[in-house]
Structures are given as C-alpha cells and as structure tokens.
Enzyme design. Structure first.
Site, PDB file in Angstrom:
ATOM      1  N   CYS A  26       8.731  -7.468 -14.077  1.00 51.62           N
ATOM      2  CA  CYS A  26       9.252  -7.113 -15.394  1.00 51.62           C
ATOM      3  C   CYS A  26       8.504  -5.945 -16.028  1.00 51.62           C
ATOM      4  O   CYS A  26       8.930  -5.427 -17.065  1.00 51.62           O
ATOM      5  CB  CYS A  26       9.205  -8.331 -16.317  1.00 51.62           C
ATOM      6  SG  CYS A  26      10.433  -9.589 -15.885  1.00 51.62           S
ATOM      7  N   ASP A  99      16.058 -17.304 -18.820  1.00 53.19           N
ATOM      8  CA  ASP A  99      16.834 -16.898 -19.992  1.00 53.19           C
ATOM      9  C   ASP A  99      17.758 -18.017 -20.469  1.00 53.19           C
ATOM     10  O   ASP A  99      18.003 -18.157 -21.668  1.00 53.19           O
ATOM     11  CB  ASP A  99      17.661 -15.654 -19.674  1.00 53.19           C
ATOM     12  CG  ASP A  99      16.824 -14.388 -19.647  1.00 53.19           C
ATOM     13  OD1 ASP A  99      15.708 -14.407 -20.199  1.00 53.19           O
ATOM     14  OD2 ASP A  99      17.286 -13.385 -19.083  1.00 53.19           O
ATOM     15  N   GLY A 147      27.346 -13.098  -4.684  1.00 52.09           N
ATOM     16  CA  GLY A 147      26.613 -12.075  -5.400  1.00 52.09           C
ATOM     17  C   GLY A 147      27.086 -10.691  -5.024  1.00 52.09           C
ATOM     18  O   GLY A 147      28.204 -10.504  -4.525  1.00 52.09           O
TER      19      GLY A 147
END
Length: 337
Positions: A26, A99, A147
């Site tokens: 991140c 999240d 995906g």
C-alpha cells in the site's frame, strides 16, 4: 528486535518479487492529497440507494438493496510487498477483504485482479500468488469466482470484493463522536519493515503474520459493542486515516504516542533509514492539520504506510489497544502527545 530469517531458495521464492516493482504494498498508493485533487467533483449518477459514496473517502461503497440490506463494493491491489509469492497473495487478499470488514460487512464474493510480466516471471509464481489469495478467501468464507488479468511490466495482485451489511449497523468513517476512545487492533511498522525487506531480503515473520490476519473478528467485536465509526489502516498511515475520520466526523483526535503498539524491529528499521516514500508523503499531507509534541521520527512511524493493517475504532473492543480519544473540533484536527 526479532531476528529476520534468510531468503528461501526454493523454486518459487528464488525470485525476489519486490525487485520487479518500483514500490511495495500500500506504500505505492497515489498520495492522499494528490488523489483527492484528482477525484474532487467527479460524481456519478445521483441515487437515493447510494448510502456511502465518494464524499468522505470511506472504505467501500454501500448501496441499499431492500429494507436494511446494503451491498458493499471495493477493490484493492498492489505491487509485491514481500518476495514470497504465496505470502504476497495472502496479504493482498486479506487487505482487500479488510475494506468490507471495516464497514461492518460480510464478504460474499471476490474476483482476482492480476497484472503479470509473463515474459519475465514464470507461471509457477503467479499460481502461488493466486493460491495464497484463495486460501485467505477460504478462511473468510468468501468464494473467489474468476477475475481479470493483464500482461503488465510490474506484477500486481489484489481483489474486487462484494459484501453485504445491515444499513443500521454500518461502520463508517464519518460517525466518530467527541468523548469516544480511539482503539487500534494491529501494531504499526509494516511499511518500514517492508521497505527493509525490499532493500535487504530480510524476512520478518511477525509482520507477515500481522498482514495475513483478517480484520473479521475485530469488526464483529465492534458491531457487538454498538460501535458506529471505524476504518482500516493502510497506505495513508495511522495519521492519514485518522485525519480522514476526524475531518468527516467534525471532531479532532488526540493520539497518545506512547500507547501505540509497534512490531519488533520497526524503530530500528526507521533509525537505519528504511522509510517508504509513501510514509513521508502521508506526514506531509497531514502536517498542516497536526499539533504534535512528538519528534519527527515518531511522527514518521505514525504516518508509516501500512499494508493490511488493523482497524481504527471509535470505542473500546477486546481486540484493540486504546491509543487516544476523539475530542471536540479545535484548530488542529490531529493532536499527538
């Protein structure tokens, strides 16, 4: 400081994945201030069903279906934060699922997001990345249903995750109130340790274990306690995410620096210069809204760009450590003591 292990030379770990990317985890996010400038004013079709959107930069979008059921939608992917492909897959999946938990939801389906330099890195490595993501999704009880992949000069992996939640029990980043305690559920230091790993190849098992731990139990404890405000700590660091919560909630927040937990080796790695550029950018972004008695090194650790970090919760839960409190809005939004 916990002694690092050496780099494995097995077929799938002889490649140092972190060397194939300019950043890691991140910490490779676009800086928060720059990102806010880019998306400011970009709004979609107005909808009365949109419960949480772009306004306050919350962890996931929330759209009401029927009654009090909301669907949560999020996506998260990044470049390698560790060299081991299986561990990278696990970390990326736990980070993407976070999240949903940070909003008080339950993940119900995920799809993989993959960029891979197919002419540079062998297929055995990407298979391990996907296996790691699948194993963590299984732990979360979340099916992985396909995906999308592209041929990419840098390896990237993550997931788009859909979840469900009760609209009456959402955890939001705009619901903190003055007088509430501030709790943190994972130690900090992931950014500086990842930066050291990228530079030296040293492996930090405690950091890996922290990043692959789901925030599911902490979120459940927050809901059981009737808590309404939470967010997770990722690329914008503790100070960055706290600033967003305080700003959205119309309060200020006091952080007791001595109460904040850190991973073994984090302070030593900072002292030796292993600071991600993202951590410095985080501190620069928050600094105009900061009143700090702590020194620069302490502030860099508090702004350290985390990957798959813990939850920040407005309240007390068993999984958390109280590190401060929310107070009425003052001249400074974040105060570090």
């Amino acid at each position: 400081m916990t002694a690092p292990t050496t780099v494995s030379t097995s077929p799938t770990t002889s490649y140092r994945l972190t060397q194939f990317a300019h950043g890691g985890g991140c910490a490779c996010k676009i800086p928060p201030g720059e990102l806010e400038d880019v998306v400011r004013g970009l709004v979609g079709v107005p909808s009365p069903e949109l419960v949480v959107g772009l306004d306050d930069g919350d962890d996931a979008a929330a759209v009401r279906l029927e009654g009090d059921t909301v669907v949560l939608a999020t996506a998260d992917f990044f470049t390698p934060v560790v060299d081991d492909p299986y561990d990278w897959g696990r970390i990326a999946a736990a980070n993407a699922l976070s999240d949903i938990y940070a909003m008080g939801g339950r993940p119900i389906v995920a799809v993989n997001l993959l960029g891979w330099p197919r002419d540079v890195l062998p297929a055995d490595l990407v298979r391990e990345v996907l296996r790691g993501g699948l194993d963590v999704a299984r732990e979360a009880g979340c099916p992985v249903a396909g995906g999308h992949s592209i041929d990419d000069p840098e390896p990237k992996y993550g997931m788009a995750v859909t979840g469900v939640a009760d609209a009456r029990r959402l955890l939001r980043n705009d619901a903190a109130r003055a007088g509430q305690a501030l709790s943190l559920t994972k130690p900090l230091g992931l950014g500086v340790l990842a930066n050291r790993h990228k530079a030296t190849g040293e492996v930090f098992p405690e950091a890996v274990a922290t990043m692959v731990t789901l925030n599911r139990d902490a979120a459940a404890q927050a809901l059981d306690a009737g808590i309404e405000a939470a967010t997770d700590v990722t690329g914008f660091g503790l100070l960055g995410h706290l600033y967003k919560v305080a700003r959205a909630s119309g309060v200020s927040v006091v952080v007791e620096a001595a109460a904040v937990p850190y991973l073994a080796g984090a302070r030593e790695s900072l002292a030796e210069g292993y600071v991600p550029g993202g951590s410095r950018r985080n501190l620069d972004w928050v600094r105009p809204h900061l009143d700090a008695a702590a020194g620069e090194d302490e502030l860099l650790l508090l702004a350290d760009a985390q990957t798959s970090g813990g939850l920040l919760v407005a309240g007390e839960i068993p999984a958390g450590v109280v590190i401060g409190e929310f107070v009425p809005r003052g001249e400074a939004v974040v105060l570090v003591r």
